[in-house]
Motif scaffolding. Structure first.
Motif, PDB file in Angstrom:
ATOM      1  N   HIS A   6       0.832  -1.202   0.000  1.00  0.00           N
ATOM      2  CA  HIS A   6       0.000   0.000   0.000  1.00  0.00           C
ATOM      3  C   HIS A   6       0.870   1.257   0.000  1.00  0.00           C
ATOM      4  N   ILE A   7       1.884   1.242   0.852  1.00  0.00           N
ATOM      5  CA  ILE A   7       2.789   2.418   0.927  1.00  0.00           C
ATOM      6  C   ILE A   7       3.521   2.576  -0.417  1.00  0.00           C
ATOM      7  N   ALA A   8       3.938   1.432  -0.969  1.00  0.00           N
ATOM      8  CA  ALA A   8       4.682   1.487  -2.241  1.00  0.00           C
ATOM      9  C   ALA A   8       3.795   2.068  -3.343  1.00  0.00           C
ATOM     10  N   ARG A   9       2.524   1.603  -3.387  1.00  0.00           N
ATOM     11  CA  ARG A   9       1.611   2.100  -4.423  1.00  0.00           C
ATOM     12  C   ARG A   9       1.396   3.610  -4.260  1.00  0.00           C
ATOM     13  N   HIS A  10       1.257   4.004  -2.998  1.00  0.00           N
ATOM     14  CA  HIS A  10       1.028   5.423  -2.740  1.00  0.00           C
ATOM     15  C   HIS A  10       2.248   6.249  -3.171  1.00  0.00           C
ATOM     16  N   GLU A  11       3.426   5.736  -2.823  1.00  0.00           N
ATOM     17  CA  GLU A  11       4.656   6.457  -3.171  1.00  0.00           C
ATOM     18  C   GLU A  11       4.816   6.570  -4.690  1.00  0.00           C
ATOM     19  N   LEU A  12       4.530   5.460  -5.376  1.00  0.00           N
ATOM     20  CA  LEU A  12       4.659   5.454  -6.833  1.00  0.00           C
ATOM     21  C   LEU A  12       3.688   6.477  -7.446  1.00  0.00           C
ATOM     22  N   ARG A  13       2.469   6.485  -6.917  1.00  0.00           N
ATOM     23  CA  ARG A  13       1.468   7.419  -7.442  1.00  0.00           C
ATOM     24  C   ARG A  13       1.937   8.865  -7.203  1.00  0.00           C
ATOM     25  N   CYS A  14       2.476   9.102  -6.010  1.00  0.00           N
ATOM     26  CA  CYS A  14       2.959  10.457  -5.688  1.00  0.00           C
ATOM     27  C   CYS A  14       4.069  10.878  -6.654  1.00  0.00           C
ATOM     28  N   GLN A  15       4.989   9.939  -6.885  1.00  0.00           N
ATOM     29  CA  GLN A  15       6.131  10.275  -7.761  1.00  0.00           C
ATOM     30  C   GLN A  15       5.642  10.585  -9.164  1.00  0.00           C
ATOM     31  N   LEU A  16       4.743   9.726  -9.685  1.00  0.00           N
ATOM     32  CA  LEU A  16       4.303   9.909 -11.068  1.00  0.00           C
ATOM     33  C   LEU A  16       3.500  11.196 -11.231  1.00  0.00           C
ATOM     34  N   ARG A  17       2.875  11.653 -10.138  1.00  0.00           N
ATOM     35  CA  ARG A  17       2.098  12.897 -10.218  1.00  0.00           C
ATOM     36  C   ARG A  17       2.964  14.125  -9.972  1.00  0.00           C
ATOM     37  N   ASP A  18       4.177  13.865  -9.436  1.00  0.00           N
ATOM     38  CA  ASP A  18       5.054  14.984  -9.077  1.00  0.00           C
ATOM     39  C   ASP A  18       5.729  15.547 -10.338  1.00  0.00           C
ATOM     40  N   GLY A  19       5.461  16.799 -10.623  1.00  0.00           N
ATOM     41  CA  GLY A  19       6.040  17.430 -11.817  1.00  0.00           C
ATOM     42  C   GLY A  19       7.549  17.414 -11.806  1.00  0.00           C
ATOM     43  N   ARG A  20       8.146  17.501 -10.589  1.00  0.00           N
ATOM     44  CA  ARG A  20       9.610  17.520 -10.512  1.00  0.00           C
ATOM     45  C   ARG A  20      10.203  16.198 -10.987  1.00  0.00           C
ATOM     46  N   PHE A  21       9.542  15.075 -10.603  1.00  0.00           N
ATOM     47  CA  PHE A  21      10.031  13.768 -11.057  1.00  0.00           C
ATOM     48  C   PHE A  21       9.901  13.667 -12.576  1.00  0.00           C
ATOM     49  N   VAL A  22       8.734  14.080 -13.068  1.00  0.00           N
ATOM     50  CA  VAL A  22       8.499  13.980 -14.519  1.00  0.00           C
ATOM     51  C   VAL A  22       9.533  14.820 -15.260  1.00  0.00           C
ATOM     52  N   ALA A  23       9.790  16.036 -14.762  1.00  0.00           N
ATOM     53  CA  ALA A  23      10.750  16.918 -15.438  1.00  0.00           C
ATOM     54  C   ALA A  23      12.153  16.318 -15.394  1.00  0.00           C
ATOM     55  N   ALA A  24      12.548  15.829 -14.204  1.00  0.00           N
ATOM     56  CA  ALA A  24      13.907  15.282 -14.071  1.00  0.00           C
ATOM     57  C   ALA A  24      14.069  14.043 -14.947  1.00  0.00           C
ATOM     58  N   ALA A  25      13.034  13.169 -14.921  1.00  0.00           N
ATOM     59  CA  ALA A  25      13.116  11.943 -15.722  1.00  0.00           C
ATOM     60  C   ALA A  25      13.164  12.288 -17.210  1.00  0.00           C
ATOM     61  N   ALA A  26      12.339  13.264 -17.618  1.00  0.00           N
ATOM     62  CA  ALA A  26      12.325  13.655 -19.031  1.00  0.00           C
ATOM     63  C   ALA A  26      13.671  14.231 -19.431  1.00  0.00           C
ATOM     64  N   LEU A  27      14.255  15.024 -18.543  1.00  0.00           N
ATOM     65  CA  LEU A  27      15.557  15.632 -18.843  1.00  0.00           C
ATOM     66  C   LEU A  27      16.622  14.547 -19.033  1.00  0.00           C
ATOM     67  N   ILE A  28      16.608  13.572 -18.126  1.00  0.00           N
ATOM     68  CA  ILE A  28      17.599  12.487 -18.233  1.00  0.00           C
ATOM     69  C   ILE A  28      17.383  11.726 -19.546  1.00  0.00           C
ATOM     70  N   LEU A  29      16.129  11.464 -19.857  1.00  0.00           N
ATOM     71  CA  LEU A  29      15.842  10.721 -21.104  1.00  0.00           C
ATOM     72  C   LEU A  29      16.306  11.510 -22.327  1.00  0.00           C
ATOM     73  N   VAL A  30      16.067  12.821 -22.307  1.00  0.00           N
ATOM     74  CA  VAL A  30      16.498  13.644 -23.454  1.00  0.00           C
ATOM     75  C   VAL A  30      18.016  13.609 -23.592  1.00  0.00           C
ATOM     76  N   ILE A  31      18.712  13.763 -22.477  1.00  0.00           N
ATOM     77  CA  ILE A  31      20.183  13.766 -22.518  1.00  0.00           C
ATOM     78  C   ILE A  31      20.691  12.421 -23.046  1.00  0.00           C
ATOM     79  N   VAL A  32      20.131  11.339 -22.497  1.00  0.00           N
ATOM     80  CA  VAL A  32      20.589  10.004 -22.899  1.00  0.00           C
ATOM     81  C   VAL A  32      20.254   9.744 -24.374  1.00  0.00           C
ATOM     82  N   LEU A  33      19.065  10.156 -24.791  1.00  0.00           N
ATOM     83  CA  LEU A  33      18.673   9.912 -26.189  1.00  0.00           C
ATOM     84  C   LEU A  33      19.539  10.718 -27.157  1.00  0.00           C
ATOM     85  N   ALA A  34      19.901  11.940 -26.750  1.00  0.00           N
ATOM     86  CA  ALA A  34      20.772  12.743 -27.623  1.00  0.00           C
ATOM     87  C   ALA A  34      22.116  12.052 -27.777  1.00  0.00           C
TER      88      ALA A  34
END
Lengths: 486, 476
Positions: B7-35
């Motif tokens: 339950h805690i894990a599901r909640h944490e995962l949901r929080c992370q996926l909704r967190d704009g900072r995680f999305v931005a950081a993950a997207a940035l890493i993906l862009v850098i790696v893909l380039a």
């Protein structure tokens, strides 16, 4: 206020540890650069000594030959100018270390300042690589340039990231703001003192390294270059201190500020180069090393096959070249064929080399623009130029080597064409390569000119960030508490 | 307990996926790696095609050479080009630094030449920036950032106290946080490594599909393990430290030390401890050893004379003219074999020193698992020193075959005194084209065994840190 700021700095263990680590890192970097400098000096000295020995033994061999000694095989016969120009007397062109080599060693395993002249140009076909552990090259060197580009920002961040957030978290900020018109008046002395601490650590580490491992201050231009090196390094530190102050209004906790600053540092030192480097390679097409190796191989074979035809053609065009004495005919013709072989190779590989060099120049030109996106890259570009390990030093060496190559050809080719046997008296006239160290005397102005654009970009970055920091600090208000991590 | 953790894990995962900072950081890493990946994949595919063309071309040059004495043909020799592995698009490793081609000729074992890194702009000075390096460096940093938010943030905001008051055990809370974080980080890792593997699959390579799949899944598992270790440590340290500031200082210091600082510092120490010779120094060492063997080019050499006497006695004849073979060819081959042994010794010493340097550099893995993960990633991509040495040995062995075929042709085609043996295409064709079979997965596993063991130690530490009891009340 200043006394309070000084007491706060002396009580900040993290800040003091960071400054101590900076001094140690600079000393360690200087020790490494000193070893690299000694190795380069030893190599350069060894090559110069080997060159002198070659000339000495050449003179003895020629004297022995003149006194009726047995002639060695044609390809190493010292009386044949073609053998001397292509094998026996070839020196390895090299440069001594630059006066500021103690502050940056560049990438000596990748871009050694060495070349070999042949009649076909500067080692046109098959440049021999210096041995170096490839995993070591991959990892990179730990020199003072690395310290100020990579580590100095982290030290600056450690010094100031928590200055204002900590007071805010403890509830001291309203008290401070009640005593002064704005946070700028309260925190400027803190930032200034910490910047001074950074300057002291920088001076102590760099100065200590120079004193411990030796620095020739009498070298023309060495002191101004050192001054500029320190100024740029300090400017880089100021930039990161200013960046921390610019974030002060975010109402973030110290932890969030640290995370943001580290993320900016990663962007400047790793992400921008990681994105730009491949884009540069894709945008500027260059013949690959594989293609150049096998095309050069083909040129060599073709030129070998065509050397007799080329010689015939030369003789038809210049019948006056034929020597009067019939006894010299065979040796003379063989030498002409050697010359024809090298000329053919030079002609065939010229477009390839030109393509490689043009692409390298274009990539370098474009890479210089990347400094606008990353102050770390601007600093790296400027420091590399100042320490004589940047592109301008390589260009200067290349120019000197090409000039030597021209004098080498101008000396040997007429002798080969004339079929004149080489004598001991000619040895003293063989051209010798004696360059100044990179980044020194004649090259210093060029190095400073090359360092100026990235240095200016860095200063602009620093000024802009400082202005932003000043602006933000003046607007820090009495908002309660910090934004939480989540 | 398990339900609460989930339950805690599901909640944490949901929080992370909704967190704009995680999305931005993950997207940035993906862009850098893909380039980085785009360039790497394009250049490796191009290099692979060029290698095939170059290989066919030098073979054609070898076969098309004019009739000449076979020993002269060995002096012209041939070139061998280093193969490109598919996964080098993911982790270029040492490939840009080793040179792409080696010249094979009689008497000399040459080092690889034409390093692609020479063509890079001055940005190359910053060190590597391939997808493999970026993932091993940036994903743990993301784990540290997320753990700060998930653990220290929840503690600072008082949510931890509420959770404990509702009956969640500290261990369950920590495990739940770790699993939730791993869900988010695993997603980023899977996307990034998946993109890299897909791009690598399009690079022409000689490895079989099974080999490629085994190696790429092992790389994926390694990076996932690295991320799991760093997430476990980050969560545990963030939970146990009283202040987020201290936790962050510890984690960022370990990350910075292990990723950037220590590998370079140990690199310098290693070079000071195991000083390796220059190219000229290596050549001098080899020549020193040559002087103790037969000089195949000089029949007046003392050892050559002794060998001639032995051969005369063995064949029961009184002069070299009466021998049924050409003595020159035999002596040249014996001299060549001696020189090859000498080169094997000096190159063996050089590689052994390089390995010692690498082992010392790998000690950075004791502070942070980055160095261990990089070693494994390079080994599985076939771009580490061991794969390079294996190829260098294969090239040297082929040089031996080429030179021996030529020397024995001279020996077996004895000509009357004064006449020179000249061979043509029939002889050149007897030398097989160079073919190289890359060592299998077990070789890579052997090369990475020490690093893998270290990674498993780190994994055990991470697990232990998660499971050890801690006083959440104090921390809260």
């Amino acid at each position: 206020m200043i006394r309070y700021a000084a007491r706060a700095l002396l009580a900040d263990r993290l800040a003091l540890a960071a400054l101590g680590a900076l001094v140690l890192a600079l000393l360690f970097g200087a020790w490494n650069a000193d070893r690299a400098r000694d190795a380069q000096h030893e190599r350069w000295g060894g090559l110069v000594a080997a060159d002198l020995l070659t000339l000495e033994s050449l003179e003895q061999d020629l004297e022995a030959l003149a006194n009726g000694g047995q002639a060695p095989p044609a390809w190493v016969d010292p009386s044949r100018p073609a053998a001397l120009a292509t094998l026996v007397a070839i020196p390895t062109l090299s440069a001594p270390p630059s006066p500021l080599a103690l502050l940056g060693m560049g990438v000596p395993g990748v871009h050694p300042l060495e070349a070999k002249p042949t009649l076909a140009g500067l080692a046109p076909e098959y440049a021999r690589e210096e041995l170096a552990n490839p995993e070591g090259l991959l990892t990179g060197r730990f020199d003072p340039v690395f310290v100020v580009v990579f580590l100095l920002p982290l030290v600056a961040i450690a010094l100031v990231f928590d200055l204002l957030p900590r007071d805010r978290a403890r509830g001291l900020l309203p008290l401070a703001l009640a005593c002064a018109p704005s946070a700028w008046e309260v925190y400027a002395p803190h930032y200034a003192l910490r910047a001074l601490g950074l300057l002291l650590a920088l001076g102590l580490g760099t100065g200590g390294g120079l004193l411990l491992f030796g620095f020739d201050a009498s070298f023309p231009g060495a002191l101004p270059a050192l001054g500029l090196w320190l100024a740029l390094a300090f400017s880089h530190g100021l930039l990161w201190i200013a960046a921390a102050s610019a974030l002060a209004r975010l109402q973030a906790s110290g932890t969030v500020q640290a995370l943001l600053l580290v993320a900016l540092w990663v962007a400047a030192t790793a992400a921008v180069p990681a994105v730009v480097s491949p884009l540069l390679e894709l945008s500027v097409q260059s013949p690959s090393r594989t293609t150049s190796a096998h095309l050069a191989r083909e040129a060599r074979w073709k030129s070998w096959d065509e050397k007799e035809q080329r010689t015939e053609r030369l003789l038809m065009q210049h019948p006056e070249l034929r020597p009067a004495s019939a006894s010299q005919q065979e040796a003379w013709r063989e030498q002409l064929e050697t010359l024809a072989y090298h000329r053919g190779m030079a002609e065939a590989t010229a477009p390839l080399i030109e393509g490689l060099e043009r692409a390298a120049r274009e990539r370098q030109r474009r890479a210089a623009h990347v400094a606008w996106f990353s102050p770390s890259l601007a600093l790296l570009g400027a420091l590399d130029e100042l320490t004589g390990t940047g592109p301008s030093a390589r260009l200067a060496f290349d120019r000197a080597a090409r000039a030597f190559q021209a004098s080498w050809n101008a000396f040997f080719i007429p002798r080969i064409e004339a079929g004149q046997p080489f004598t001991a008296a000619d040895v003293a006239r063989i051209p010798r390569f004696r360059p100044g160290p990179p980044g020194a005397e004649t090259n210093l102005r060029e190095a400073l000119a090359a360092a100026a654009p990235p240095a200016l970009i860095l200063l602009l970055w620093t000024l802009a960030t400082a202005a932003l920091g000043w602006f933000q600090l003046r607007r820090v208000g009495l908002e309660a508490g910090s934004r939480p991590l989540r | 307990m398990i339900a609460r953790i989930a339950h805690i894990a599901r909640h944490e995962l949901r929080c992370q996926l909704r967190d704009g900072r995680f999305v931005a950081a993950a997207a940035l890493i993906l862009v850098i790696v893909l380039a980085a990946l785009a360039s790497s994949a394009v250049s490796r595919a191009q290099a692979s095609l060029e290698r095939s063309q170059a290989r066919a071309h030098v073979r054609e040059l070898w076969l098309g050479q004019e009739p000449t004495n076979p020993h002269s043909a060995t002096h012209y020799g041939t070139y061998v080009f280093k193969p490109v592995t598919r996964l080098s698009a993911f982790d270029t490793g040492i490939d840009p630094y080793t040179g792409v081609v080696v010249q094979l000729e009689s008497h000399v074992q040459r080092e690889f030449a034409e390093r692609p890194v020479r063509d890079s702009a001055s940005l190359g000075r910053l060190g590597e920036s391939g997808p493999g390096f970026l993932l091993c460096a940036l994903l743990p940093l993301l784990a540290i950032f997320l753990a700060q938010g998930a653990v220290a943030g929840e503690r600072e905001s008082g949510l931890l106290r509420q959770n404990l008051a509702l009956g969640a055990s500290p261990r369950a809370w920590l495990l739940g946080k770790f699993l939730g974080l791993m869900g988010a980080l695993g997603l980023v890792t899977t996307l990034a490594v998946g993109a890299c593997v897909c791009a690598a699959a399009f690079v022409p390579g000689e490895e079989t599909l099974a080999e490629f799949l085994v190696r790429s899944s092992s790389i994926y598992a390694t990076i996932l393990l690295l991320v799991a270790v760093t997430a476990a440590l980050s969560v545990s340290i963030a939970a146990r430290c009283r202040g987020a500031r201290t936790a962050l200082a510890v984690l960022l210091s370990a990350w910075g030390l292990g990723t950037f600082l220590l590998p370079r510092a140990l690199n310098e120490v290693a070079e000071a401890l195991w000083a390796t010779p220059s190219a000229q120094g290596l050549e001098d060492q080899a020549h020193e050893l040559f002087s103790q063997g037969i000089d195949g080019h000089d029949p007046n050499d003392e050892r050559a004379q002794r060998r001639i006497a032995e051969l005369l006695a063995a064949n029961g004849v009184g002069s070299v003219e009466e021998l049924p073979f050409d003595i020159g060819g035999v002596l040249m081959q014996e001299g060549e074999e001696y020189q090859a042994r000498a080169y094997a010794a000096v190159f063996g010493n050089l590689w052994s020193d390089w390995r010692a340097q690498n082992r010392l550099r790998d000690l950075a893995g004791l502070v942070w698992p980055f160095a261990a993960a990089r070693r494994v990633s390079m080994a599985f991509s076939g771009t580490d020193l061991e794969h390079h040495v294996d190829f260098a040995r294969a090239a040297e062995s082929y040089r031996g075959v080429l030179v021996k075929t030529m020397n024995m042709a001279i020996a077996n085609n004895k000509r009357p005194a004064g006449e020179r043996y000249v061979a043509g295409r029939e002889l050149w064709e007897t030398v097989p084209d160079f073919s190289y079979r890359r060592p299998g997965f077990d070789f890579a596993l052997g090369a990475a065994s020490r690093a893998l063991a270290l990674l498993f130690v780190w994994a055990s530490l991470g697990l232990l840190a998660l499971l050890l009891p801690w006083r959440a009340e104090v921390a809260a």
